[in-house]
Every structure is written in structure tokens, then in C-alpha cells.
Write a protein that holds these residues in place. Structure first.
Motif, PDB file in Angstrom:
ATOM      1  N   MET A   1       0.608  -1.073   0.007  1.00  0.00           N
ATOM      2  CA  MET A   1      -0.113  -0.154   0.133  1.00  0.00           C
ATOM      3  C   MET A   1       0.919   1.355   0.049  1.00  0.00           C
ATOM      4  N   ILE A   2       0.773   2.281  -0.952  1.00  0.00           N
ATOM      5  CA  ILE A   2       1.463   3.358  -1.206  1.00  0.00           C
ATOM      6  C   ILE A   2       0.614   4.574  -0.502  1.00  0.00           C
ATOM      7  N   ILE A   3       0.978   5.270   0.214  1.00  0.00           N
ATOM      8  CA  ILE A   3       0.204   6.571   0.630  1.00  0.00           C
ATOM      9  C   ILE A   3       0.959   7.920   0.056  1.00  0.00           C
ATOM     10  N   ASN A   4       0.206   8.519  -0.377  1.00  0.00           N
ATOM     11  CA  ASN A   4       0.846   9.821  -1.220  1.00  0.00           C
ATOM     12  C   ASN A   4       0.781  10.759   0.027  1.00  0.00           C
ATOM     13  N   ILE A   5       1.953  11.375   0.489  1.00  0.00           N
ATOM     14  CA  ILE A   5       1.800  12.352   1.515  1.00  0.00           C
ATOM     15  C   ILE A   5       2.343  13.732   1.164  1.00  0.00           C
ATOM     16  N   LYS A   6       2.197  13.841  -0.193  1.00  0.00           N
ATOM     17  CA  LYS A   6       2.593  15.238  -0.798  1.00  0.00           C
ATOM     18  C   LYS A   6       1.850  16.515  -0.245  1.00  0.00           C
ATOM     19  N   GLN A   7       0.620  16.439   0.060  1.00  0.00           N
ATOM     20  CA  GLN A   7      -0.263  17.272   0.632  1.00  0.00           C
ATOM     21  C   GLN A   7       0.357  17.865   2.089  1.00  0.00           C
ATOM     22  N   LEU A   8       0.731  16.911   2.787  1.00  0.00           N
ATOM     23  CA  LEU A   8       1.422  17.120   4.105  1.00  0.00           C
ATOM     24  C   LEU A   8       2.504  18.054   3.874  1.00  0.00           C
ATOM     25  N   PHE A   9       3.454  17.865   2.624  1.00  0.00           N
ATOM     26  CA  PHE A   9       4.672  18.635   2.801  1.00  0.00           C
ATOM     27  C   PHE A   9       4.372  20.050   2.083  1.00  0.00           C
ATOM     28  N   THR A  10       3.196  19.968   1.233  1.00  0.00           N
ATOM     29  CA  THR A  10       2.952  21.294   0.364  1.00  0.00           C
ATOM     30  C   THR A  10       1.980  22.232   1.452  1.00  0.00           C
ATOM     31  N   GLY A  11       1.706  21.699   2.575  1.00  0.00           N
ATOM     32  CA  GLY A  11       0.777  22.425   3.505  1.00  0.00           C
ATOM     33  C   GLY A  11      -0.963  22.164   3.222  1.00  0.00           C
ATOM     34  N   GLU A 101      10.626   8.778  -1.136  1.00  0.00           N
ATOM     35  CA  GLU A 101      10.724   9.284  -2.471  1.00  0.00           C
ATOM     36  C   GLU A 101       9.375   9.626  -3.343  1.00  0.00           C
ATOM     37  N   ASN A 102       9.476  10.643  -3.830  1.00  0.00           N
ATOM     38  CA  ASN A 102       8.147  11.005  -4.707  1.00  0.00           C
ATOM     39  C   ASN A 102       7.165  11.212  -3.744  1.00  0.00           C
ATOM     40  N   TYR A 103       7.275  11.541  -2.513  1.00  0.00           N
ATOM     41  CA  TYR A 103       6.149  11.804  -1.596  1.00  0.00           C
ATOM     42  C   TYR A 103       5.350  10.349  -1.509  1.00  0.00           C
ATOM     43  N   GLU A 104       5.882   9.057  -1.948  1.00  0.00           N
ATOM     44  CA  GLU A 104       4.835   8.016  -2.070  1.00  0.00           C
ATOM     45  C   GLU A 104       5.671   7.308  -0.699  1.00  0.00           C
ATOM     46  N   LEU A 105       4.745   6.733   0.289  1.00  0.00           N
ATOM     47  CA  LEU A 105       5.083   6.313   1.460  1.00  0.00           C
ATOM     48  C   LEU A 105       4.760   4.809   1.266  1.00  0.00           C
ATOM     49  N   PRO A 106       5.670   3.708   1.239  1.00  0.00           N
ATOM     50  CA  PRO A 106       5.474   2.086   0.884  1.00  0.00           C
ATOM     51  C   PRO A 106       5.211   1.832   2.326  1.00  0.00           C
ATOM     52  N   LEU A 107       3.853   1.942   2.791  1.00  0.00           N
ATOM     53  CA  LEU A 107       3.410   1.517   4.298  1.00  0.00           C
ATOM     54  C   LEU A 107       3.746   0.266   4.504  1.00  0.00           C
ATOM     55  N   ASP A 109       6.220  -1.997   3.264  1.00  0.00           N
ATOM     56  CA  ASP A 109       7.561  -2.273   3.712  1.00  0.00           C
ATOM     57  C   ASP A 109       8.031  -1.769   5.224  1.00  0.00           C
ATOM     58  N   LEU A 110       7.417  -0.550   5.387  1.00  0.00           N
ATOM     59  CA  LEU A 110       7.907   0.166   6.539  1.00  0.00           C
ATOM     60  C   LEU A 110       7.332  -0.719   7.603  1.00  0.00           C
ATOM     61  N   VAL A 111       6.271  -0.988   7.685  1.00  0.00           N
ATOM     62  CA  VAL A 111       5.529  -1.584   8.790  1.00  0.00           C
ATOM     63  C   VAL A 111       6.228  -3.007   8.997  1.00  0.00           C
ATOM     64  N   LEU A 112       6.176  -3.902   7.824  1.00  0.00           N
ATOM     65  CA  LEU A 112       6.930  -5.234   7.990  1.00  0.00           C
ATOM     66  C   LEU A 112       8.243  -5.151   8.642  1.00  0.00           C
ATOM     67  N   GLU A 113       9.001  -4.032   8.207  1.00  0.00           N
ATOM     68  CA  GLU A 113      10.279  -3.993   8.790  1.00  0.00           C
ATOM     69  C   GLU A 113      10.327  -3.726  10.349  1.00  0.00           C
ATOM     70  N   ASP A 114       9.513  -2.912  10.837  1.00  0.00           N
ATOM     71  CA  ASP A 114       9.152  -2.514  12.146  1.00  0.00           C
ATOM     72  C   ASP A 114       8.736  -3.934  12.775  1.00  0.00           C
ATOM     73  N   LEU A 115       7.698  -4.629  12.365  1.00  0.00           N
ATOM     74  CA  LEU A 115       7.516  -5.845  12.989  1.00  0.00           C
ATOM     75  C   LEU A 115       8.607  -6.863  13.145  1.00  0.00           C
ATOM     76  N   ILE A 116       9.343  -6.990  12.202  1.00  0.00           N
ATOM     77  CA  ILE A 116      10.402  -7.883  12.327  1.00  0.00           C
ATOM     78  C   ILE A 116      11.300  -7.576  13.252  1.00  0.00           C
ATOM     79  N   LEU A 117      11.562  -6.264  13.288  1.00  0.00           N
ATOM     80  CA  LEU A 117      12.550  -5.739  14.357  1.00  0.00           C
ATOM     81  C   LEU A 117      12.053  -5.892  15.884  1.00  0.00           C
ATOM     82  N   ASN A 118      10.606  -6.015  16.003  1.00  0.00           N
ATOM     83  CA  ASN A 118      10.077  -6.099  17.249  1.00  0.00           C
ATOM     84  C   ASN A 118       9.505  -7.496  17.474  1.00  0.00           C
ATOM     85  N   LEU A 119       9.720  -8.505  16.797  1.00  0.00           N
ATOM     86  CA  LEU A 119       9.331  -9.830  17.050  1.00  0.00           C
ATOM     87  C   LEU A 119      10.181 -10.486  18.170  1.00  0.00           C
TER      88      LEU A 119
END
Ligand SMILES: [Zn+2]
Ligand SMILES: [Zn+2]
Length: 167
Positions: A1-11, A101-107, A109-119
Motif C-alpha cells: 500500500m502506497i500512501i501519497n503524502i505530498k499534501q502534508l509537505f505542501t501544506g 521518495e516522490n512523496y510516496e510512502l510504502p506503508l 514495507d515500513l510496517v513489515l520492517e518494524d514488525l520484524i525488528l520487534n518480534l
């Protein structure tokens, strides 16, 4: 799931709510599939004073095997997903910082990485799990097997010492 977060950076927006489920059921870890059910992620991404922050929590049932007797364990867990999001790399390199990158947050990948670190690295079906008999392989939770401990194979004796030391 990609979340576009551009609007947060442009205000254009201050907050983006996150409430979704991610499917990691195909992911394998230590010969198990730890996330059989969808992982629920809820929280928000917010911008304040030019800093964009992700604050969420992942809730899931962690499936694993007991370290001693290999019984299946279902452990409900919550893992915080907390990161500062930046769109260009900075000198400040820490693991809370995520380059988007390009305001596209790959949720995913990020979540899976955090889960593995915390298992958890140690898993027991219960604190005092007696494990299995090194001689006959019987699950000692259901009662002792009667094998005499002086017959323990020396290789197992070393293993036994090792597991006792690490406990
Ligand atoms: Zn056990
Ligand atoms: Zn036995």
C-alpha cells in the motif's frame, strides 16, 4: 500500500488518518508464517512546523512455536510504528528517519520492517515449559516419561546446559 503524502509537505493538509489492514500472510520467518491474519494499522501522519511524523500502531496475532516443545503459540501483539518522514536525505541518520521518495510512502514495507525488528526472540508456550525429553522425545508437559536422566546422550547434555544457561 502506497500512501501519497505530498499534501502534508505542501501544506494542503495537516493530518492524514491511517486505518487499514495489511496482508503479510505469505511472509516466512524462522520456518513459520507469523502473520496469518491481516495486520491492522491505525494512527496518523501529521505535519507540524515543517516536520512530518508518522505515529501509528500495528495490531496482530503473532504465530510462532515454543522454543522448548515446539507447540504453536498465538501471541496478540501491538507494535508502535513511529517515524519522521523526510523527502531528501539528511546528515542526521537514525532509524526513526524514513526517506520518502516522490512523496510516496510504502506503508507495507515500513510496517513489515518494524514488525520484524520487534518480534520476540524467545517464545515459550508457558514460562515453565519443561520441553521435550531428549531421549524419547515425549512432550513433558503431559507428564514425565520415565527416561533416566543418567542415560542422557552427552551431546544432549551439552545442549541442556546451553539452554539452561541462556534462560
Ligand atoms: Zn512449550
Ligand atoms: Zn523420555
Amino acid at each position: 500500500m502506497i500512501i501519497n503524502i505530498k499534501q502534508l509537505f505542501t501544506g494542503k493538509a495537516d493530518v492524514l488518518d491511517i486505518d487499514c489492514t495489511l496482508d503479510f500472510s505469505g511472509f516466512e520467518y524462522q520456518n513459520n508464517r507469523p502473520f496469518k491474519e491481516p495486520v491492522r494499522v491505525s494512527g496518523k501522519i501529521s505535519a507540524s512546523a515543517g516536520i512530518v511524523v508518522l505515529n501509528a500502531v500495528a495490531e496482530f496475532v503473532f504465530h510462532c512455536a515454543c522454543d522448548r516443545c515446539l507447540a504453536e503459540i498465538d501471541k496478540p501483539m501491538q507494535v508502535p510504528i513511529s517515524h519522521d518522514l523526510v523527502t531528501s536525505s539528511t546528515e542526521d541518520d537514525n532509524d526513526k528517519l524514513v526517506l520518502v521518495e516522490n512523496y510516496e510512502l510504502p506503508l507495507d514495507d515500513l510496517v513489515l520492517e518494524d514488525l520484524i525488528l520487534n518480534l520476540p526472540s524467545k517464545n515459550l508456550c508457558r514460562e515453565d515449559c519443561p520441553g521435550i525429553c531428549p531421549i524419547c522425545g515425549k512432550d513433558l508437559k503431559s507428564g514425565y516419561c520415565g527416561c533416566r536422566s543418567d542415560k542422557i546422550d552427552p551431546r544432549f547434555a551439552i545442549l541442556k546446559q546451553l539452554t539452561e544457561q541462556t534462560d
